[in-house]
Design an enzyme around this catalytic site. Structure first.
Site: not given
Length: 438
Positions: A236, A410-412, A415
């Protein structure tokens, strides 16, 4: 007899395509001899033999794609240059041999060899690939030194490598030499007889867009397409953009140029960005990591990949341990890697191990863009052009040198606040470039 299998030539390689056999059945092979050129997911490489003997059998033909570990050839202990598969022919040439095994019922006369043996005894016709590689087995000439990409281009253009002069190290023929060579008149396309303007209407079997031409992507292009699609589908992405005042960086680079001696490497703005990112990555470990199999991977080395435009592809060679290198060393590394990418001599180890990537389109006048994260990384920095623009400094409007940088995260694993802090640190380092030299 030793079996040669499809080797793993890069950390992400799953299969390889046989481009050119550099040895033929019956050739003597020494340890370290270049045996076959293989197209991997990252580069074309010549694979060297790790055993000595005679090449007795080629199991994978040129153009075939096989998974890692699949047999591609066999090397045996030949005698006097004769391959082991020709033992029967060698014995027949020496004279009759007694055979205690009874002949099967209905067997033909002993003087009539089987059809398969008769075919094997006939001389092998030279293939077109032999000519394109510049091999001359009859005269025993040494094989022409050329990069895999140069060989492929020469084969496509119908050029004889023996007629070309190599400009690479040790006289090696590289991509540029083939591109500059004149195509033989016999290989030149015939002039079109279609009258000017006749292509306005769709032809039979065509479309309103005209004739549709399709072509298959090469192994590298297939890998890029697959990984970019996987990245956007599984990671994401979110994007953070910041504007950086590059005035002091411009002054610093002018100072580097003024102080440089003839032949010295002068760091570019992109080298400064790589160094700034490397310092910030050391301070923000999650930006130097990846999300894999439900876990955070944090890497001890800071290896920054630098996106380089190659022939119809995008290649990302790696500057290893960029946080520990000075600006001049980073500049020397990036120039050497870019040159290897463009002449096709870059190796898979030089394209592996990246923990972060910098992609710069500023040289094309692009002010801002968002990049796709490389699989196995947490982020990528997309850099635009440095442009002159008015800016406010101490309450006054003054000329400025502004550059936009966009961080894809990569939002995983990374943040919003962490990505913003990382990007702010990069901005701080570039606006005070003296810190890059400390």
């Amino acid at each position: 007899m030793s079996e040669v299998v499809m080797p793993r030539l890069s950390d992400s390689m799953e299969e390889g395509t046989i481009l050119t056999w550099l040895k033929q059945v019956g050739d003597e092979v020494a340890v370290g001899d270049e045996l076959v050129e293989i197209e991997t997911d990252k580069a074309n490489m010549a694979y060297e033999a790790d055993v000595a003997g005679t090449l007795t059998e080629i199991l994978a033909q040129e153009g075939e794609t096989l998974p890692i570990g699949s047999p591609i050839a066999r090397i045996g202990e030949g005698s006097n240059g004769q391959p082991e598969t020709d033992e029967g022919q060698t014995a027949r040439a020496a004279g009759p041999v007694s055979d205690t095994t009874p002949a099967p019922t209905g067997a033909g006369p002993a003087s009539s060899p089987p059809a398969a043996e008769a075919e094997d005894a006939s001389p092998r016709k030279p293939s077109a690939s032999d000519a394109s590689r510049g091999l001359d087995q009859q005269s025993g000439e040494e094989r022409v030194k050329a990069s895999p990409l140069a060989r492929r281009l020469a084969r496509d253009k119908g050029l004889d490598l023996k007629a070309l002069h190599g400009s690479g190290p040790g006289g090696r023929i590289v991509k540029h030499d083939v591109e500059e060579a004149e195509v033989p008149s016999s290989a030149a396309p015939a002039p079109s007889t279609q009258p000017e303007g006749a292509g306005a209407a769709p032809s039979a079997g065509g479309t309103a867009k005209g004739e549709v031409q399709t072509r298959d992507p090469n192994k590298l292009q297939q890998t890029i397409a697959r990984r970019m699609a996987e990245s956007k589908a599984t990671a994401p992405h979110f994007y953070l953009t910041i504007e950086i005042e590059m005035g002091k960086a411009v002054e610093a680079r002018a100072g580097f140029k003024a102080a440089a001696q003839e032949g010295d490497v002068v760091p570019s703005f992109n080298d400064m960005i790589v160094k700034a990112c490397a310092i910030a990555l050391r301070e923000f470990p999650k930006a130097n990591g990846a999300y894999r199999d439900g876990r955070f991977e944090l890497y001890s080395r800071v290896n920054v990949g630098v996106a380089v435009a190659a022939s119809e592809a995008l290649v990302v060679p790696t500057v290893f341990d960029a946080d520990r290198k000075g600006l001049r060393q980073i500049a020397a590394d990036t120039r050497a890697l870019a040159a290897k990418v463009r002449d096709g001599s870059v190796t898979p180890p030089e394209l592996s191990g990246g923990t972060f990537t910098v992609s710069n389109l500023g040289m094309f006048g692009i002010e801002e863009f968002g990049a796709v994260i490389n699989m196995g990384q947490a982020a990528i920095l997309a850099v635009g052009a440095i442009r002159e623009a008015p800016t406010v400094r101490d309450g006054e409007i003054v000329p400025g040198q502004l550059m936009k940088a966009t961080l894809a995260c990569d939002h995983r694993i990374l943040y919003g606040a962490e990505g913003a802090e990382f990007l702010a640190r990069v901005k701080q380092l570039l606006e005070q470039p003296v810190s890059l030299a400390l």
